[in-house]
Design a protein around this motif. Structure first.
Motif, PDB file in Angstrom:
ATOM      1  N   TYR A  62       0.843  -1.204   0.000  1.00  0.00           N
ATOM      2  CA  TYR A  62       0.000   0.000   0.000  1.00  0.00           C
ATOM      3  C   TYR A  62       0.874   1.248   0.000  1.00  0.00           C
ATOM      4  O   TYR A  62       2.050   1.226   0.378  1.00  0.00           O
ATOM      5  CB  TYR A  62      -0.972   0.000   1.179  1.00  0.00           C
ATOM      6  CG  TYR A  62      -0.361   0.234   2.551  1.00  0.00           C
ATOM      7  CD1 TYR A  62      -0.359   1.508   3.122  1.00  0.00           C
ATOM      8  CD2 TYR A  62       0.185  -0.813   3.289  1.00  0.00           C
ATOM      9  CE1 TYR A  62       0.164   1.731   4.382  1.00  0.00           C
ATOM     10  CE2 TYR A  62       0.716  -0.606   4.541  1.00  0.00           C
ATOM     11  CZ  TYR A  62       0.708   0.666   5.095  1.00  0.00           C
ATOM     12  OH  TYR A  62       1.236   0.889   6.343  1.00  0.00           O
ATOM     13  N   PHE A  63       0.271   2.331  -0.476  1.00  0.00           N
ATOM     14  CA  PHE A  63       0.982   3.593  -0.654  1.00  0.00           C
ATOM     15  C   PHE A  63       0.499   4.613   0.376  1.00  0.00           C
ATOM     16  O   PHE A  63      -0.698   4.771   0.602  1.00  0.00           O
ATOM     17  CB  PHE A  63       0.730   4.163  -2.056  1.00  0.00           C
ATOM     18  CG  PHE A  63       1.219   3.279  -3.177  1.00  0.00           C
ATOM     19  CD1 PHE A  63       2.446   3.509  -3.777  1.00  0.00           C
ATOM     20  CD2 PHE A  63       0.447   2.213  -3.629  1.00  0.00           C
ATOM     21  CE1 PHE A  63       2.897   2.702  -4.809  1.00  0.00           C
ATOM     22  CE2 PHE A  63       0.886   1.396  -4.656  1.00  0.00           C
ATOM     23  CZ  PHE A  63       2.115   1.632  -5.249  1.00  0.00           C
ATOM     24  N   ARG A 113       5.003  -1.353   2.734  1.00  0.00           N
ATOM     25  CA  ARG A 113       4.467   0.017   2.842  1.00  0.00           C
ATOM     26  C   ARG A 113       5.372   0.911   2.009  1.00  0.00           C
ATOM     27  O   ARG A 113       6.574   1.020   2.276  1.00  0.00           O
ATOM     28  CB  ARG A 113       4.457   0.460   4.299  1.00  0.00           C
ATOM     29  CG  ARG A 113       4.247   1.956   4.477  1.00  0.00           C
ATOM     30  CD  ARG A 113       4.219   2.353   5.927  1.00  0.00           C
ATOM     31  NE  ARG A 113       4.413   3.785   6.088  1.00  0.00           N
ATOM     32  CZ  ARG A 113       3.950   4.504   7.088  1.00  0.00           C
ATOM     33  NH1 ARG A 113       3.260   3.911   8.056  1.00  0.00           N
ATOM     34  NH2 ARG A 113       4.176   5.795   7.153  1.00  0.00           N
ATOM     35  N   ILE A 114       4.801   1.564   0.988  1.00  0.00           N
ATOM     36  CA  ILE A 114       5.584   2.424   0.100  1.00  0.00           C
ATOM     37  C   ILE A 114       5.354   3.882   0.494  1.00  0.00           C
ATOM     38  O   ILE A 114       4.247   4.406   0.365  1.00  0.00           O
ATOM     39  CB  ILE A 114       5.193   2.194  -1.379  1.00  0.00           C
ATOM     40  CG1 ILE A 114       5.515   0.752  -1.769  1.00  0.00           C
ATOM     41  CG2 ILE A 114       5.910   3.180  -2.294  1.00  0.00           C
ATOM     42  CD1 ILE A 114       5.140   0.400  -3.190  1.00  0.00           C
ATOM     43  N   ASP A 115       6.402   4.508   0.962  1.00  0.00           N
ATOM     44  CA  ASP A 115       6.302   5.893   1.438  1.00  0.00           C
ATOM     45  C   ASP A 115       6.769   6.917   0.414  1.00  0.00           C
ATOM     46  O   ASP A 115       6.643   8.117   0.651  1.00  0.00           O
ATOM     47  CB  ASP A 115       7.124   6.065   2.720  1.00  0.00           C
ATOM     48  CG  ASP A 115       6.536   5.278   3.883  1.00  0.00           C
ATOM     49  OD1 ASP A 115       5.302   5.226   3.996  1.00  0.00           O
ATOM     50  OD2 ASP A 115       7.317   4.705   4.671  1.00  0.00           O
ATOM     51  N   ARG A 116       7.337   6.475  -0.703  1.00  0.00           N
ATOM     52  CA  ARG A 116       7.783   7.439  -1.714  1.00  0.00           C
ATOM     53  C   ARG A 116       6.578   8.029  -2.447  1.00  0.00           C
ATOM     54  O   ARG A 116       5.554   7.358  -2.623  1.00  0.00           O
ATOM     55  CB  ARG A 116       8.728   6.771  -2.710  1.00  0.00           C
ATOM     56  CG  ARG A 116       8.154   5.580  -3.425  1.00  0.00           C
ATOM     57  CD  ARG A 116       9.195   4.904  -4.315  1.00  0.00           C
ATOM     58  NE  ARG A 116       8.747   3.599  -4.787  1.00  0.00           N
ATOM     59  CZ  ARG A 116       7.986   3.417  -5.850  1.00  0.00           C
ATOM     60  NH1 ARG A 116       7.582   4.472  -6.557  1.00  0.00           N
ATOM     61  NH2 ARG A 116       7.611   2.209  -6.213  1.00  0.00           N
ATOM     62  N   HIS A 175       8.041  -0.564  -8.941  1.00  0.00           N
ATOM     63  CA  HIS A 175       9.410  -0.647  -8.447  1.00  0.00           C
ATOM     64  C   HIS A 175      10.088   0.706  -8.610  1.00  0.00           C
ATOM     65  O   HIS A 175       9.586   1.592  -9.299  1.00  0.00           O
ATOM     66  CB  HIS A 175      10.202  -1.729  -9.201  1.00  0.00           C
ATOM     67  CG  HIS A 175      10.150  -1.580 -10.695  1.00  0.00           C
ATOM     68  ND1 HIS A 175      10.882  -0.642 -11.386  1.00  0.00           N
ATOM     69  CD2 HIS A 175       9.422  -2.249 -11.637  1.00  0.00           C
ATOM     70  CE1 HIS A 175      10.634  -0.739 -12.678  1.00  0.00           C
ATOM     71  NE2 HIS A 175       9.754  -1.698 -12.862  1.00  0.00           N
ATOM     72  N   GLU A 176      11.220   0.857  -7.955  1.00  0.00           N
ATOM     73  CA  GLU A 176      11.984   2.090  -8.051  1.00  0.00           C
ATOM     74  C   GLU A 176      12.581   2.202  -9.448  1.00  0.00           C
ATOM     75  O   GLU A 176      13.335   1.333  -9.887  1.00  0.00           O
ATOM     76  CB  GLU A 176      13.125   2.092  -7.023  1.00  0.00           C
ATOM     77  CG  GLU A 176      12.651   2.032  -5.597  1.00  0.00           C
ATOM     78  CD  GLU A 176      12.226   3.384  -5.049  1.00  0.00           C
ATOM     79  OE1 GLU A 176      12.470   4.391  -5.738  1.00  0.00           O
ATOM     80  OE2 GLU A 176      11.652   3.420  -3.954  1.00  0.00           O
ATOM     81  N   LYS A 177      12.201   3.222 -10.185  1.00  0.00           N
ATOM     82  CA  LYS A 177      12.815   3.447 -11.483  1.00  0.00           C
ATOM     83  C   LYS A 177      12.594   4.895 -11.875  1.00  0.00           C
ATOM     84  O   LYS A 177      11.767   5.597 -11.317  1.00  0.00           O
ATOM     85  CB  LYS A 177      12.229   2.522 -12.554  1.00  0.00           C
ATOM     86  CG  LYS A 177      10.870   2.942 -13.087  1.00  0.00           C
ATOM     87  CD  LYS A 177      10.541   2.185 -14.372  1.00  0.00           C
ATOM     88  CE  LYS A 177       9.292   2.768 -15.021  1.00  0.00           C
ATOM     89  NZ  LYS A 177       8.977   2.139 -16.311  1.00  0.00           N
TER      90      LYS A 177
END
Length: 592
Positions: free
Chosen positions: A272-273, A489-492, A516-518
């Motif tokens: 979740y974001f 948990r995605i905080d970005r 994903h991070e990109k």
């Protein structure tokens, strides 16, 4: 004869006194409603009474002048014209108070034009949701007040009406010299005529900037190579877009309410974001962002002239087109009426293989009562989706858009009017749908993405502003359910529009990914405000701010953590996106 004239003059005087009382109660009612909205938010009861009165001074001065002149001028056609104009202005004033109370936005002629293209659908919406029962007396009073203004007798006491004309001129003059205290939410305090005259959004940019922006755009198109592919490796994909799902309803995301416990648990068990941003304040803007990659909607024109889904027609890169190229069958299902604001036409236009709305046989044969936008309860939407999962014979991308959580918040099964009950219904029906998918092993080769279209269109509370600050208007929940993915948990910061680039294999123009991070994680995000149409909120890793649009004179109203160079770069980026958006829409109109 003299007695008859005298009686007529007295009636005229009484009518004029009633009219003045009507003006007084009109402004008193607006003050009462706005005091509940804004004063509660800042913990200062009655702080805005003076400001609202001063903002409305010019409006009521003009209305009073029109009526006073209609008593003085003897030419009946001029008198009637003045009264019709004043009646229209007053009806608009009363309608604006109602819209502010119900939707936390202002009466905007652009919205009337955009959403009023099908009057029969609007009337059915009002009837189905019971708004006529609630506001029937209010509407009757508006009509009676307007009729009274039109039919007031005009006899005798000409000196009194001339005095009223002088008073009106004094009010008008005073409005230019006695200024109310400035407030960050003045968009809600100014009178509705001034609100509609906000011209910053329609201010053009210089020809030089337009030439440079379009040259840059055309160059980027020749260099950009994209192909459709799914980062899900051929898995079936369901994108569930939930109407008005907001952090304040979630114990997990805000701690303010605990109306969505099952969704909160689903989030904690999956991905979740905490910093997902919406592009705007309406469903259309959410769809344009999620499905066509629009960063925000803000054409360089008055909102009176903006058409449904403007800047998102004839887009070369849309999510259904990408996934079609990757071998997916693409389908959109909603339980609402797709004729509203040309939604069905646009969805077909951007590449969906199949689009279904309120007239899907499962819905029409259900016998269920229809509420908002001719929609049956959301439970039937999930039943339709479940049927598709059981019968699909190729990889599919299915978008679901619910309706039952749309304002004015009527629980579709019990018909109770309660925001809490409506969102608890959403929580249960979505969780039941998830469990049904799990029961047929959908997640062995499937992914469920759940996201909101926009924050609920109700006033922001002080708690929300304390927790989220500037982002209170734009922060929304989002969850990804995929087997084998560890709870995360995605905080970005992530934006609705990033979904398209998340699925696109491009050599540029992919700032962030949902998966994903990109890309450039330093890229900023944008949100077009619904409360003040001239304002774009900006969120960057370094800070945030609010841009007031005015063409070449666009500026930051306020900001935190952004350097002067950064602010100028953001002003340039907003200008580029707006210029290119208008150019793309013009090309679409030419091709029709």
């Amino acid at each position: 004869m003299f007695e008859r004239l005298k009686i007529s003059s007295i009636f005229s005087l009484i009518a004029f006194a009633i009219f003045l009382a009507l003006l007084y109660f009109s402004i008193d009612y607006r003050i009462l409603e706005l005091n509940e909205t804004f004063s509660a938010a800042i913990g200062c009861d009655g702080c805005f009474k003076r400001s609202i009165a001063l903002h409305d001074l010019l409006f009521f001065g003009v209305v009073l002048l029109l009526i006073a002149l209609s008593f003085v001028i003897r030419a009946w056609f001029v008198s009637i014209a003045l009264r019709i104009l004043s009646s229209v202005l007053l009806i608009g004033y009363w309608a604006d108070v109602f819209i502010m109370r119900e939707f936390f936005t202002r009466l905007n002629l652009g919205d009337v034009k955009r959403y009023g293209t099908d009057p029969s659908l609007v009337l059915r919406h009002i009837e189905n949701t019971g708004l006529l029962e609630i506001y029937g007396p209010y509407t009757a009073l508006m009509i009676a007040g307007a009729a009274f203004v039109l039919l007031m007798p005009a006899r005798g006491f000409s000196s009194l009406y001339k005095l009223a004309s002088v008073l009106a001129l004094v009010m008008i003059g005073a409005s230019f010299f006695v200024k109310p205290t400035s407030y960050v939410h003045d968009w809600g305090l100014v009178n509705y005529v001034q609100s509609n005259m906000a011209a910053g959004v329609s201010e053009p940019y210089s020809t030089e900037r337009e030439v440079i922006s379009l040259a840059e755009y055309n160059k980027s198109r020749t260099q950009l190579a994209c192909r459709g592919e799914s980062p899900m490796a051929g898995k079936n994909i369901i994108l569930l877009i939930l109407e008005s799902w907001s952090p304040y309803q979630s114990e997990l995301l805000s701690g303010i309410r605990d109306w969505t416990p099952r969704l909160d648990q689903l989030a904690k068990d999956n991905t979740y974001f905490t910093q997902m941003y919406a592009s705007g304040f309406s469903t259309n803007e959410g769809l344009m962002s999620l499905l066509a990659g629009n960063a925000f909607l803000s054409p360089i024109k008055s909102f009176h002239a903006v058409r449904p889904f403007e800047t998102a027609w004839k887009r070369e890169r849309t999510l259904p087109l990408y996934l079609s190229e990757a071998g997916y069958h693409t389908r959109f299902i909603t339980n609402g009426n797709l004729k509203f604001s040309h939604k069905g036409k646009w969805l077909n236009h951007i590449g969906f293989d199949r689009v279904d709305g309120h007239d899907l046989p499962l819905f029409t044969n259900s016998g269920q009562r229809r509420l908002h936008f001719d929609a049956v309860p959301d439970a039937l939407l999930y039943e339709a989706a479940f049927q598709h999962t059981r019968s699909a014979d190729q990889p599919y991308f299915m978008v679901l858009e619910n309706v039952s959580t749309h304002h004015p918040y009527i629980q579709p099964e019990t018909l109770e009017r309660s925001q809490e009950l409506v969102f608890r219904y959403m929580d249960n029906t979505v969780a039941n749908f998830y469990e049904a998918l799990e029961g047929i092993n959908f997640f062995d080769n499937g992914v469920l993405m759940i996201v909101s279209d926009h924050r609920a269109m109700i006033p922001m509370t002080k708690q929300e502003v304390d927790i989220f600050g500037r982002a209170a208007a734009s922060r929304i929940p989002a969850i990804i359910v995929e087997k084998g993915r560890a709870p995360t948990r995605i905080d970005r910061p992530v934006h609705q529009s990033d979904l398209v680039s998340s699925f696109a294999a491009c050599n540029s123009d992919s700032p962030r990914s949902w998966f994903h991070e990109k890309g450039d994680q330093d890229a900023c995000l944008f949100h077009a405000r619904g409360d003040s149409r001239d304002v774009i909120d900006v969120f960057c890793p370094a800070g945030h701010g609010s841009i007031v649009l005015a063409g070449e004179n666009s500026r930051f109203r306020d900001s935190e953590g952004l350097s002067e160079d950064m602010k100028q770069a953001l002003l340039d980026e907003v200008a580029y996106k707006r210029i290119v958006g208008d150019y793309q829409h013009a090309k679409y109109l030419e091709s029709r």
